[in-house]
Design a protein around this motif. Structure first.
Motif, PDB file in Angstrom:
ATOM      1  N   ASN A   1      -8.890   7.084 -11.364  1.00  0.00           N
ATOM      2  CA  ASN A   1      -7.806   6.647 -12.378  1.00  0.00           C
ATOM      3  C   ASN A   1      -7.819   5.269 -12.606  1.00  0.00           C
ATOM      4  N   GLY A   2      -8.881   4.474 -12.294  1.00  0.00           N
ATOM      5  CA  GLY A   2      -8.725   3.109 -12.558  1.00  0.00           C
ATOM      6  C   GLY A   2      -8.248   2.268 -11.379  1.00  0.00           C
ATOM      7  N   PRO A   3      -8.375   0.762 -11.662  1.00  0.00           N
ATOM      8  CA  PRO A   3      -7.673   0.050 -10.584  1.00  0.00           C
ATOM      9  C   PRO A   3      -6.384   0.066 -10.277  1.00  0.00           C
ATOM     10  N   ARG A   4      -6.075  -0.118  -9.093  1.00  0.00           N
ATOM     11  CA  ARG A   4      -4.726  -0.356  -8.691  1.00  0.00           C
ATOM     12  C   ARG A   4      -4.211  -1.706  -8.512  1.00  0.00           C
ATOM     13  N   ARG A   5      -2.957  -1.891  -8.557  1.00  0.00           N
ATOM     14  CA  ARG A   5      -2.085  -3.180  -8.499  1.00  0.00           C
ATOM     15  C   ARG A   5      -2.675  -3.688  -7.042  1.00  0.00           C
ATOM     16  N   THR A   6      -2.738  -5.157  -7.033  1.00  0.00           N
ATOM     17  CA  THR A   6      -3.158  -5.746  -5.774  1.00  0.00           C
ATOM     18  C   THR A   6      -2.287  -6.968  -5.618  1.00  0.00           C
ATOM     19  N   LEU A   7      -2.316  -7.721  -4.812  1.00  0.00           N
ATOM     20  CA  LEU A   7      -1.816  -9.149  -4.373  1.00  0.00           C
ATOM     21  C   LEU A   7      -2.107 -10.056  -5.647  1.00  0.00           C
ATOM     22  N   SER A   8      -3.450  -9.973  -6.005  1.00  0.00           N
ATOM     23  CA  SER A   8      -3.641 -10.736  -7.167  1.00  0.00           C
ATOM     24  C   SER A   8      -3.149 -10.730  -8.474  1.00  0.00           C
ATOM     25  N   ASP A   9      -2.547  -9.428  -8.674  1.00  0.00           N
ATOM     26  CA  ASP A   9      -1.664  -9.336  -9.699  1.00  0.00           C
ATOM     27  C   ASP A   9      -0.270 -10.155  -9.706  1.00  0.00           C
ATOM     28  N   PHE A  10      -0.016 -10.732  -8.549  1.00  0.00           N
ATOM     29  CA  PHE A  10       1.111 -11.323  -8.448  1.00  0.00           C
ATOM     30  C   PHE A  10       1.057 -12.787  -7.764  1.00  0.00           C
ATOM     31  N   ILE A  11       0.074 -13.133  -7.125  1.00  0.00           N
ATOM     32  CA  ILE A  11      -0.009 -14.360  -6.254  1.00  0.00           C
ATOM     33  C   ILE A  11      -1.381 -14.945  -6.980  1.00  0.00           C
ATOM     34  N   ASP A  12      -1.254 -16.221  -7.278  1.00  0.00           N
ATOM     35  CA  ASP A  12      -2.557 -17.021  -7.828  1.00  0.00           C
ATOM     36  C   ASP A  12      -2.638 -18.067  -6.849  1.00  0.00           C
ATOM     37  N   VAL A  13      -2.497 -18.344  -5.537  1.00  0.00           N
ATOM     38  CA  VAL A  13      -2.577 -19.300  -4.730  1.00  0.00           C
ATOM     39  C   VAL A  13      -4.115 -18.988  -4.213  1.00  0.00           C
ATOM     40  N   LYS A  14      -5.025 -19.860  -4.200  1.00  0.00           N
ATOM     41  CA  LYS A  14      -6.363 -19.711  -3.588  1.00  0.00           C
ATOM     42  C   LYS A  14      -6.364 -20.018  -2.077  1.00  0.00           C
ATOM     43  N   GLY A  15      -7.174 -19.247  -1.481  1.00  0.00           N
ATOM     44  CA  GLY A  15      -7.308 -19.606  -0.139  1.00  0.00           C
ATOM     45  C   GLY A  15      -6.444 -19.013   0.991  1.00  0.00           C
ATOM     46  N   VAL A  16      -5.392 -18.236   0.462  1.00  0.00           N
ATOM     47  CA  VAL A  16      -4.485 -17.546   1.492  1.00  0.00           C
ATOM     48  C   VAL A  16      -4.913 -16.081   1.536  1.00  0.00           C
ATOM     49  N   TYR A  17      -4.426 -15.348   2.805  1.00  0.00           N
ATOM     50  CA  TYR A  17      -4.824 -14.226   3.197  1.00  0.00           C
ATOM     51  C   TYR A  17      -3.523 -13.591   3.723  1.00  0.00           C
ATOM     52  N   PRO A  18      -3.373 -12.149   3.661  1.00  0.00           N
ATOM     53  CA  PRO A  18      -2.132 -11.642   4.245  1.00  0.00           C
ATOM     54  C   PRO A  18      -2.186 -11.499   5.859  1.00  0.00           C
ATOM     55  N   ALA A  19      -1.098 -11.884   6.469  1.00  0.00           N
ATOM     56  CA  ALA A  19      -1.039 -12.019   7.666  1.00  0.00           C
ATOM     57  C   ALA A  19      -0.548 -10.442   8.177  1.00  0.00           C
ATOM     58  N   GLY A  20      -1.253  -9.621   8.199  1.00  0.00           N
ATOM     59  CA  GLY A  20      -0.731  -8.049   8.428  1.00  0.00           C
ATOM     60  C   GLY A  20      -0.873  -7.491   7.071  1.00  0.00           C
ATOM     61  N   ARG A  21      -0.422  -6.068   7.315  1.00  0.00           N
ATOM     62  CA  ARG A  21      -0.558  -5.129   6.052  1.00  0.00           C
ATOM     63  C   ARG A  21       0.888  -4.464   6.039  1.00  0.00           C
ATOM     64  N   LEU A  22       0.961  -3.903   4.730  1.00  0.00           N
ATOM     65  CA  LEU A  22       2.024  -3.151   4.430  1.00  0.00           C
ATOM     66  C   LEU A  22       1.451  -2.036   3.435  1.00  0.00           C
ATOM     67  N   ASP A  23       1.586  -0.850   3.762  1.00  0.00           N
ATOM     68  CA  ASP A  23       1.116   0.516   2.995  1.00  0.00           C
ATOM     69  C   ASP A  23       1.568   0.227   1.837  1.00  0.00           C
ATOM     70  N   ARG A  24       0.813   0.776   0.790  1.00  0.00           N
ATOM     71  CA  ARG A  24       0.872   0.931  -0.608  1.00  0.00           C
ATOM     72  C   ARG A  24       2.255   1.346  -0.913  1.00  0.00           C
ATOM     73  N   ASP A  25       2.843   2.458  -0.182  1.00  0.00           N
ATOM     74  CA  ASP A  25       4.093   3.055  -0.742  1.00  0.00           C
ATOM     75  C   ASP A  25       5.378   2.558   0.210  1.00  0.00           C
ATOM     76  N   SER A  26       4.925   1.298   0.809  1.00  0.00           N
ATOM     77  CA  SER A  26       6.018   0.405   1.563  1.00  0.00           C
ATOM     78  C   SER A  26       6.319  -0.447   0.481  1.00  0.00           C
ATOM     79  N   GLU A  27       7.567  -1.310   0.739  1.00  0.00           N
ATOM     80  CA  GLU A  27       8.002  -2.382   0.168  1.00  0.00           C
ATOM     81  C   GLU A  27       8.292  -3.444   0.983  1.00  0.00           C
ATOM     82  N   GLY A  28       8.547  -4.864   0.373  1.00  0.00           N
ATOM     83  CA  GLY A  28       9.021  -5.897   1.149  1.00  0.00           C
ATOM     84  C   GLY A  28       8.320  -7.039   1.588  1.00  0.00           C
TER      85      GLY A  28
END
Length: 184
Positions: A24-51
């Motif tokens: 169905n094409g690409p899905r939205r990711t953190l790069s659609d919202f955050i433009d800071v280079k060199g940072v990485y998620p500290a943990g995960r949050l499911d696609r159907d979870s928020e916050g």
């Protein structure tokens, strides 16, 4: 000095910066919202979870936040189907038996609908004949889809799940889809 970013992840967004997509094409990711280079998620949050998600460029801090051996408390707001009785809350507090074993005891309580709540797109399914209730759950472990499995195990499936706090970091009134850098 290391960077630490708080992000209020919307529903249906992957907790990673890239995605190979689906048929169905690409899905939205953190790069659609955050433009800071060199940072990485500290943990995960499911696609159907928020916050709340935390992102950092500090590997040691990332491990401290995300590694279950540190048992950093994480608080979730879960909108569940039905009205949990005292026994259901007690089971959540004492630990629930799941397919992968008994969960650690959790803090669990019924709460009012959170104050700064944003509308979810798409909205949850609503059944007029079945009420829903908000509960707050604080866990010190991070199994796959744990909150959803715990609430289902006590007879109250999760309809909406929002992570509100990780350790001392709180979502507060950070708007959905927005991020802010934390000055340590």
């Amino acid at each position: 000095m290391s960077k630490l970013i708080m992000f209020n992840k919307p529903f249906d967004v992957l907790s990673q910066f890239t995605d190979k997509g689906t048929e169905n094409g690409p899905r939205r990711t953190l790069s659609d919202f955050i433009d800071v280079k060199g940072v990485y998620p500290a943990g995960r949050l499911d696609r159907d979870s928020e916050g709340l998600m935390l992102l950092t460029d500090d590997g040691r801090l990332q491990a401290k936040i995300s590694n279950p051996k540190h048992k950093m408390p994480k608080t979730y707001w879960a909108q569940v189907e039905g009205i949990p009785d005292a026994e259901a809350i007690r089971k959540l507090q004492q630990g629930v038996t799941l397919k992968d074993g008994i969960t650690l005891p959790a803090r669990a309580q019924i709460i009012d609908e959170p104050v700064h709540l944003w509308p979810r797109t798409p909205p949850i399914r609503v059944r007029k004949s079945i009420p829903d209730t908000w509960i707050a759950l604080t866990l010190r472990e991070g199994r796959n889809r744990q909150v959803r499995r715990m609430t289902a195990a006590v007879g109250h499936p999760t309809l909406r799940l929002i992570r509100a706090q990780i350790g001392a970091w709180r979502l507060d009134d950070l708007p959905v889809g927005q991020w802010s850098e934390i000055k340590e």
